[in-house]
Design a protein around this motif. Structure first.
Motif, PDB file in Angstrom:
ATOM      1  N   GLY A 106       0.783  -1.213   0.000  1.00  0.00           N
ATOM      2  CA  GLY A 106       0.000   0.000   0.000  1.00  0.00           C
ATOM      3  C   GLY A 106       0.821   1.273   0.000  1.00  0.00           C
ATOM      4  O   GLY A 106       0.286   2.364  -0.095  1.00  0.00           O
ATOM      5  N   VAL A 107       2.158   1.152   0.126  1.00  0.00           N
ATOM      6  CA  VAL A 107       3.007   2.330   0.122  1.00  0.00           C
ATOM      7  C   VAL A 107       3.103   2.873  -1.298  1.00  0.00           C
ATOM      8  O   VAL A 107       3.254   2.130  -2.258  1.00  0.00           O
ATOM      9  N   ASN A 108       3.009   4.201  -1.437  1.00  0.00           N
ATOM     10  CA  ASN A 108       3.132   4.796  -2.757  1.00  0.00           C
ATOM     11  C   ASN A 108       4.559   4.669  -3.263  1.00  0.00           C
ATOM     12  O   ASN A 108       5.497   5.124  -2.616  1.00  0.00           O
ATOM     13  N   ARG A 109       4.739   4.042  -4.421  1.00  0.00           N
ATOM     14  CA  ARG A 109       6.053   3.843  -4.995  1.00  0.00           C
ATOM     15  C   ARG A 109       6.007   4.199  -6.466  1.00  0.00           C
ATOM     16  O   ARG A 109       4.964   4.111  -7.096  1.00  0.00           O
ATOM     17  N   PRO A 110       7.155   4.591  -7.028  1.00  0.00           N
ATOM     18  CA  PRO A 110       7.184   4.887  -8.461  1.00  0.00           C
ATOM     19  C   PRO A 110       6.826   3.637  -9.264  1.00  0.00           C
ATOM     20  O   PRO A 110       7.181   2.524  -8.887  1.00  0.00           O
ATOM     21  N   ALA A 111       6.100   3.826 -10.356  1.00  0.00           N
ATOM     22  CA  ALA A 111       5.764   2.691 -11.220  1.00  0.00           C
ATOM     23  C   ALA A 111       7.044   2.135 -11.822  1.00  0.00           C
ATOM     24  O   ALA A 111       7.919   2.879 -12.246  1.00  0.00           O
ATOM     25  N   LEU A 112       7.147   0.814 -11.826  1.00  0.00           N
ATOM     26  CA  LEU A 112       8.343   0.154 -12.348  1.00  0.00           C
ATOM     27  C   LEU A 112       7.952  -0.794 -13.473  1.00  0.00           C
ATOM     28  O   LEU A 112       6.914  -1.446 -13.421  1.00  0.00           O
ATOM     29  N   ARG A 113       8.833  -0.893 -14.474  1.00  0.00           N
ATOM     30  CA  ARG A 113       8.607  -1.778 -15.611  1.00  0.00           C
ATOM     31  C   ARG A 113       9.827  -2.670 -15.776  1.00  0.00           C
ATOM     32  O   ARG A 113      10.959  -2.195 -15.697  1.00  0.00           O
ATOM     33  N   ALA A 114       9.577  -3.954 -16.005  1.00  0.00           N
ATOM     34  CA  ALA A 114      10.683  -4.909 -16.097  1.00  0.00           C
ATOM     35  C   ALA A 114      10.489  -5.879 -17.252  1.00  0.00           C
ATOM     36  O   ALA A 114       9.365  -6.193 -17.644  1.00  0.00           O
ATOM     37  N   VAL A 115      11.613  -6.349 -17.784  1.00  0.00           N
ATOM     38  CA  VAL A 115      11.633  -7.439 -18.759  1.00  0.00           C
ATOM     39  C   VAL A 115      12.355  -8.612 -18.107  1.00  0.00           C
ATOM     40  O   VAL A 115      13.371  -8.420 -17.422  1.00  0.00           O
ATOM     41  N   ILE A 116      11.849  -9.816 -18.302  1.00  0.00           N
ATOM     42  CA  ILE A 116      12.477 -11.018 -17.756  1.00  0.00           C
ATOM     43  C   ILE A 116      12.998 -11.860 -18.909  1.00  0.00           C
ATOM     44  O   ILE A 116      12.240 -12.283 -19.782  1.00  0.00           O
ATOM     45  N   ALA A 117      14.311 -12.099 -18.922  1.00  0.00           N
ATOM     46  CA  ALA A 117      14.936 -12.877 -19.990  1.00  0.00           C
ATOM     47  C   ALA A 117      15.573 -14.132 -19.404  1.00  0.00           C
ATOM     48  O   ALA A 117      16.545 -14.052 -18.649  1.00  0.00           O
ATOM     49  N   ASP A 118      15.007 -15.280 -19.748  1.00  0.00           N
ATOM     50  CA  ASP A 118      15.516 -16.566 -19.261  1.00  0.00           C
ATOM     51  C   ASP A 118      14.995 -17.646 -20.199  1.00  0.00           C
ATOM     52  O   ASP A 118      13.848 -17.571 -20.644  1.00  0.00           O
ATOM     53  N   ASP A 119      15.829 -18.644 -20.491  1.00  0.00           N
ATOM     54  CA  ASP A 119      15.377 -19.674 -21.428  1.00  0.00           C
ATOM     55  C   ASP A 119      14.488 -20.723 -20.769  1.00  0.00           C
ATOM     56  O   ASP A 119      13.994 -21.624 -21.438  1.00  0.00           O
ATOM     57  N   GLN A 120      14.250 -20.585 -19.453  1.00  0.00           N
ATOM     58  CA  GLN A 120      13.346 -21.503 -18.765  1.00  0.00           C
ATOM     59  C   GLN A 120      12.014 -20.801 -18.499  1.00  0.00           C
ATOM     60  O   GLN A 120      11.956 -19.805 -17.774  1.00  0.00           O
ATOM     61  N   ALA A 121      10.959 -21.345 -19.083  1.00  0.00           N
ATOM     62  CA  ALA A 121       9.638 -20.731 -18.964  1.00  0.00           C
ATOM     63  C   ALA A 121       9.178 -20.646 -17.506  1.00  0.00           C
ATOM     64  O   ALA A 121       8.540 -19.661 -17.108  1.00  0.00           O
ATOM     65  N   LEU A 122       9.490 -21.654 -16.708  1.00  0.00           N
ATOM     66  CA  LEU A 122       9.063 -21.646 -15.307  1.00  0.00           C
ATOM     67  C   LEU A 122       9.714 -20.510 -14.530  1.00  0.00           C
ATOM     68  O   LEU A 122       9.086 -19.919 -13.643  1.00  0.00           O
ATOM     69  N   VAL A 123      10.968 -20.228 -14.833  1.00  0.00           N
ATOM     70  CA  VAL A 123      11.655 -19.122 -14.166  1.00  0.00           C
ATOM     71  C   VAL A 123      10.994 -17.807 -14.539  1.00  0.00           C
ATOM     72  O   VAL A 123      10.707 -16.966 -13.678  1.00  0.00           O
TER      73      VAL A 123
END
Length: 231
Positions: free
Chosen positions: A4-21
């Motif tokens: 519930g704490v106000n935080r800056p919006a963050l955007r991420a990309v996840i790169a891994d050859d394992q789909a589960l990860v």
């Protein structure tokens, strides 16, 4: 996980050859309000995803087909200037011999894949804020591996360090051992704000992106020896 704490919006990309990860990490980040803008199964896909979505942070596996995480990191960081996308390297083993190459390519730190959800989220937010992620134990092991490959390197100061004040050199020496800002403040009897100011000046004078690059430079220039002492 979001509190519930106000935080800056963050955007991420996840790169891994394992789909589960990718799926697991994506769920953890999403639960804390971090938007996963894309997933990638190899370095080439990661590079394309970053160029397309311009995330704040990339979680980057090292060993992937087509293009590995080191080359992808190098190209991603070459695309952006200061304040651009930052990269956290993911590795299965903390002694992965590719880690040093990834850090010198410009990564802001790295995490083991068995990281806890809380640590993962904290790491993404830390790196996005402009800090770097390099735990003391990881720093020491990284340096040990570096020392094994660079035993013949002379311990001479690089001329670029001549612009640092004696206090800044002292801060850089201690920084290279993996101390946090709070630990540096305790060691030098200074306030955390003063330590942050010193580090900011060091990075600016040496034209470095973050403290990871400062650690690498400290050892490469011989300011600090791999054995743990200073020159």
């Amino acid at each position: 996980m979001a509190d519930g704490v106000n935080r800056p919006a963050l955007r991420a990309v996840i790169a891994d050859d394992q789909a589960l990860v990718r799926t697991g990490f994506g769920m953890i980040l999403a639960a804390d309000g971090i938007e996963v803008t894309a997933e990638a199964a190899d370095g080439a896909e990661a590079l394309a995803a970053v160029r397309r979505t311009r995330p704040d942070v990339v979680l980057m596996d090292i060993r992937m087909p087509q293009m590995d995480g080191i080359e992808a990191t190098r190209r991603i960081l070459a695309d952006g200037g200061p304040g651009g996308t930052r990269v956290i390297i993911l590795t299965t083993y903390d002694l992965d011999h590719y880690v040093y190459a990834a850090l010198t390519a410009g990564a802001s730190g790295f995490l083991l894949k068995d990281v806890s959800p809380e640590h993962l989220v904290a790491a993404v937010r830390l790196v996005q804020s402009g800090d770097a992620l390099l735990a003391p134990v990881i720093t020491r092991r990284l340096i040990e591996r570096f020392a094994q490959r660079e035993e013949a390197r002379p311990a001479t100061l690089h001329r670029d360090l001549s612009g640092l004040t004696p206090r800044e050199l002292e801060v850089l020496r201690l920084l290279a051992t993996g101390l946090s800002n709070a630990e540096l403040a305790d060691r030098l009897l200074l306030s955390p704000t003063t330590i942050k100011t010193h580090i900011g000046r060091i990075l600016s004078k040496l034209d470095l992106r973050d403290r990871v690059q400062a650690v690498v430079l400290a050892y490469e220039t011989g300011l600090v020896s791999p054995a743990g002492g200073s020159s």
